[in-house]
Scaffold this active site. Structure first.
Site, PDB file in Angstrom:
ATOM      1  N   ASP A  14       1.150  -0.953  -0.201  1.00 54.70           N
ATOM      2  CA  ASP A  14      -0.099  -0.094   0.405  1.00 54.70           C
ATOM      3  C   ASP A  14       0.710   1.179   0.126  1.00 54.70           C
ATOM      4  OD1 ASP A  14      -2.041  -1.963   0.577  1.00 54.70           O
ATOM      5  OD2 ASP A  14      -2.861  -0.892   2.294  1.00 54.70           O
ATOM      6  N   ASP A  49      -4.691  -0.813  -1.319  1.00 49.85           N
ATOM      7  CA  ASP A  49      -5.988  -0.208  -0.861  1.00 49.85           C
ATOM      8  C   ASP A  49      -6.968  -0.007  -2.387  1.00 49.85           C
ATOM      9  OD1 ASP A  49      -6.861  -1.024   1.695  1.00 49.85           O
ATOM     10  OD2 ASP A  49      -6.680   0.987   1.969  1.00 49.85           O
ATOM     11  N   HIS A  62     -10.432   1.048  -2.441  1.00 49.66           N
ATOM     12  CA  HIS A  62     -11.985   1.293  -2.382  1.00 49.66           C
ATOM     13  C   HIS A  62     -13.253   1.925  -3.158  1.00 49.66           C
ATOM     14  CE1 HIS A  62     -10.401  -0.743   1.252  1.00 49.66           C
ATOM     15  NE2 HIS A  62      -9.526   0.731   2.023  1.00 49.66           N
ATOM     16  N   HIS A  83     -17.567   2.471   0.767  1.00 47.35           N
ATOM     17  CA  HIS A  83     -16.940   1.540   1.360  1.00 47.35           C
ATOM     18  C   HIS A  83     -17.608   1.271   2.954  1.00 47.35           C
ATOM     19  CE1 HIS A  83     -13.526  -1.395   3.193  1.00 47.35           C
ATOM     20  NE2 HIS A  83     -14.734  -2.538   1.725  1.00 47.35           N
ATOM     21  N   HIS A  87     -10.763   6.824   1.861  1.00 48.56           N
ATOM     22  CA  HIS A  87      -9.566   6.492   1.174  1.00 48.56           C
ATOM     23  C   HIS A  87      -9.489   5.665   0.060  1.00 48.56           C
ATOM     24  CE1 HIS A  87     -10.004   3.479   4.159  1.00 48.56           C
ATOM     25  NE2 HIS A  87      -8.333   2.577   3.458  1.00 48.56           N
ATOM     26  N   LYS A 112      -6.932  -4.926  -2.957  1.00 45.90           N
ATOM     27  CA  LYS A 112      -7.753  -5.742  -1.485  1.00 45.90           C
ATOM     28  C   LYS A 112      -8.824  -4.490  -1.359  1.00 45.90           C
ATOM     29  CE  LYS A 112      -3.899  -4.115   1.498  1.00 45.90           C
ATOM     30  NZ  LYS A 112      -4.307  -3.461   1.392  1.00 45.90           N
ATOM     31  N   CYS A 118      -2.473  -3.010   8.250  1.00 48.97           N
ATOM     32  CA  CYS A 118      -1.813  -3.722   6.324  1.00 48.97           C
ATOM     33  C   CYS A 118      -0.412  -4.501   6.165  1.00 48.97           C
ATOM     34  CB  CYS A 118      -2.224  -3.176   5.353  1.00 48.97           C
ATOM     35  SG  CYS A 118      -4.120  -2.714   4.733  1.00 48.97           S
TER      36      CYS A 118
HETATM   37  C1  VGL Z   1      -4.674   0.430   6.015  1.00 49.39           C
HETATM   38  C2  VGL Z   1      -6.006   1.194   6.659  1.00 49.39           C
HETATM   39  C3  VGL Z   1      -6.701   1.659   6.294  1.00 49.39           C
HETATM   40  C4  VGL Z   1      -3.180   0.179   5.687  1.00 49.39           C
HETATM   41  C5  VGL Z   1      -5.445   0.776   4.908  1.00 49.39           C
HETATM   42  O1  VGL Z   1      -2.499  -0.245   4.214  1.00 49.39           O
HETATM   43  O2  VGL Z   1      -2.455  -0.354   6.579  1.00 49.39           O
HETATM   44  N1  VGL Z   1      -4.845   0.750   7.194  1.00 49.39           N
HETATM   45  N2  VGL Z   1      -6.393   0.609   4.922  1.00 49.39           N
HETATM   46 ZN    ZN Z   2      -8.262   1.182   3.767  1.00 50.28          ZN
END
Ligand code: VGL
Ligand code: ZN
Length: 199
Positions: free
Chosen positions: A10, A48, A50, A54, A83, A108, A153
């Site tokens: 990410d 990431d 979404h 979401h 986000h 994801k 993550c």
């Molecule tokens: C993440 C919060 C929400 C991450 C992703 O990449 O750690 N954290 N979505």
């Molecule tokens: Zn996320």
């Protein structure tokens, strides 16, 4: 080595300073990650990704604020600012991140009703992303994880990697954390206990 992969988690604009869910110093790791990318035979990225509205977004729940927790059918879920919306600028990889050598990008969190921190399983800890099968079919057994965020993550991916039988090292110098209520130290403890190498 042919049986080793670098997994970059990410490294996206929304997780860097100025983004929607900024991780302090998130962009500081880019030069280090760029160097590491050159020294692994296999490079895999997560993104990431979404849909709007979401279920992990606080804005999808009346009266709820980011960083609160709610109970979902699959367990406790932290709520986030909106986000990494599919196709948005914030969901793009950091512009200076050299991802040319990436052979696979695992997206994801793309199902509205469930979040996915881990590169291996959605947050029900049961629905696979397919990554474990990909790695096994390619003969990859040892993983080095870097990226954002250390305590979400990256940590969930490393814990699942070990539970799936892979050797996992998290390079902490190439990670940055969100740290809600001590979550960085909690997750470092869990990773250590599970047999993740913290480098
Ligand atoms: C993440 C919060 C929400 C991450 C992703 O990449 O750690 N954290 N979505
Ligand atoms: Zn996320």
């Amino acid at each position: 080595m042919a049986d080793e992969a670098l997994i970059v988690v990410d490294l996206q604009i929304d997780f860097c300073p100025g983004g929607a869910l900024p991780v302090e110093g998130g962009d500081d790791i880019v030069p280090l990650v760029n160097g590491m990318v050159q020294s692994f035979e296999h490079v895999i990225l997560t993104q990431d990704w979404h849909p709007p509205h979401h279920s992990s977004f606080a804005s999808s729940h009346d009266g709820r604020a980011p960083f609160e927790e709610i109970e979902m059918p699959y367990g406790t879920q932290t709520l986030w600012p909106d986000h990494c919306i599919q196709g948005s600028g914030g969901a793009a990889f950091h512009p200076n991140f050299n991802r040319a050598r990436a052979e696979l990008i695992i997206r994801k969190g793309f199902r509205r009703s469930i979040d996915s921190y881990s590169a291996f399983f959605e947050n029900d800890h049961a629905t696979p992303t397919g990554l474990a099968g990909y790695l096994r079919e390619r003969g990859i057994s040892s993983l080095t994880l870097v990226g954002l965020a250390t305590d979400f993550c990256v940590a969930y991916s490393a814990l699942d990697a070990v539970s799936q039988g892979f050797a996992a090292t998290v390079r902490l110098d190439a990670c940055r954390g969100i740290d809600i209520g001590g979550s960085v130290s909690t997750m470092l403890g869990k990773m250590k206990a599970a047999g993740v190498t913290l480098g």
